[in-house]
Design an enzyme around this catalytic site. Sequence first.
Site, PDB file in Angstrom:
ATOM      1  N   ASP A  77       0.489  -0.882  -0.025  1.00  0.00           N
ATOM      2  CA  ASP A  77       0.460  -0.407   0.222  1.00  0.00           C
ATOM      3  C   ASP A  77       0.991   1.370   0.730  1.00  0.00           C
ATOM      4  OD1 ASP A  77       0.454  -0.224   2.378  1.00  0.00           O
ATOM      5  OD2 ASP A  77      -1.193   0.364   3.672  1.00  0.00           O
ATOM      6  N   SER A  78       2.240   0.979   0.193  1.00  0.00           N
ATOM      7  CA  SER A  78       3.437   2.353  -0.303  1.00  0.00           C
ATOM      8  C   SER A  78       2.878   2.641  -1.721  1.00  0.00           C
ATOM      9  CB  SER A  78       4.484   1.793   0.074  1.00  0.00           C
ATOM     10  OG  SER A  78       4.895   0.563  -1.035  1.00  0.00           O
ATOM     11  N   ASP A 101      -0.915  -6.360  -0.388  1.00  0.00           N
ATOM     12  CA  ASP A 101      -1.420  -5.793   0.846  1.00  0.00           C
ATOM     13  C   ASP A 101      -2.548  -5.151   1.354  1.00  0.00           C
ATOM     14  OD1 ASP A 101       0.711  -4.569   3.046  1.00  0.00           O
ATOM     15  OD2 ASP A 101       1.186  -3.545   1.741  1.00  0.00           O
ATOM     16  N   LYS A 153      -0.813  -9.751   3.224  1.00  0.00           N
ATOM     17  CA  LYS A 153      -0.824  -8.979   3.998  1.00  0.00           C
ATOM     18  C   LYS A 153      -0.964  -7.861   5.231  1.00  0.00           C
ATOM     19  CE  LYS A 153       3.749  -5.904   3.915  1.00  0.00           C
ATOM     20  NZ  LYS A 153       2.438  -5.252   4.519  1.00  0.00           N
ATOM     21  N   GLU A 161      -0.780  -5.367   8.660  1.00  0.00           N
ATOM     22  CA  GLU A 161      -0.038  -4.846   9.710  1.00  0.00           C
ATOM     23  C   GLU A 161      -0.749  -5.170  11.091  1.00  0.00           C
ATOM     24  OE1 GLU A 161       0.361  -0.655   8.877  1.00  0.00           O
ATOM     25  OE2 GLU A 161       1.637  -1.034   7.089  1.00  0.00           O
ATOM     26  N   GLU A 175       9.542  -4.729  10.586  1.00  0.00           N
ATOM     27  CA  GLU A 175       9.956  -3.248   9.928  1.00  0.00           C
ATOM     28  C   GLU A 175      11.149  -2.268  10.787  1.00  0.00           C
ATOM     29  OE1 GLU A 175       7.171  -1.226   7.025  1.00  0.00           O
ATOM     30  OE2 GLU A 175       8.858   0.496   7.284  1.00  0.00           O
TER      31      GLU A 175
END
Length: 285
Positions: A51-52, A90, A119, A121, A188
């Site tokens: 999602d970056s 993501d 993925k 978070e 991270e």
Amino acid sequence: MPEEKKRRKMTLGKLRGMQRRSEPITWLTCYDYPMAQIMDASGIDMVLVGDSGAMTVLGHPTTMPQTLEAQLMLTEAVLRGREYMFVIGDMPYMTYEMSHEKAIENAGKFMAIGCDAIKLEGGARVADTVEAMVKAGLPVMGHIGLTPQSAPALGGYRVQGKTADAAKKLVEDAIALQEAGVWGMLVECVPPETMTLIHEAVDVICMSLGAGPDADGQLVIVHDMIGYFAAFHPKFVRKYVDLTEILDGAFRQYIEDVKSKDFPRPEHCYEMSKEELEKLGIDVE
Ligand code: KIV
């Protein structure tokens, strides 16, 4: 002569084999079709359609504005360009927090278009959700340490796990994710010592993004390693090429060539046959 080994599609089983053999797993983010084709041909093991992309491709200041629809569109483009790589979708902000049902439904959309895994978070706080998703048959990867979707709650984009207490908390998060059933996790932006503690505490695949070398493999955001994102350059990234400089040079040269009428030249033009030119009264000699 030994026969060249035929390359086959990357699978979770193969990633686990690499982990067992201590063969580092290579991982990059990817957001579009041409880049996916280039990465696939280069031999990269995994890509994350992060999602970056909200920042690197769509120009938002954070990842939070990313919508599920935009994320799925980027993911589909990458999937069209891959043959061998393991593609991880993501899950954007607030697409898995509301309820287990919503999380399963939204993760299912990534799997339905062809992702190999998804993925999300968070550590212990999302363990219940992860467990429900894994029970629904979803291959879930966790993400702890600096988790950009909760950057405001973490006090900004800061290195995590820098104190003994914070490191122990991250180890607890990692164990909670493993118990919930993740197949792997991304850690991270933590000091290498914290990464080592996490790596030793769990058996699942542990990937590092700015968390040092003691991991089963490394991830970097592709725009950072190719110099294609001017906003900032993280300390933990090695820049392999400066695309911004290369492209700037190319665009400036193009401007000069058009203004000076050096471009286009005859070799850039389509031809008409002699006969047709004569019919138009155009002298061909
Ligand atoms: O979206 C993304 O690229 C990520 C990275 C920060 C790992 O989640």
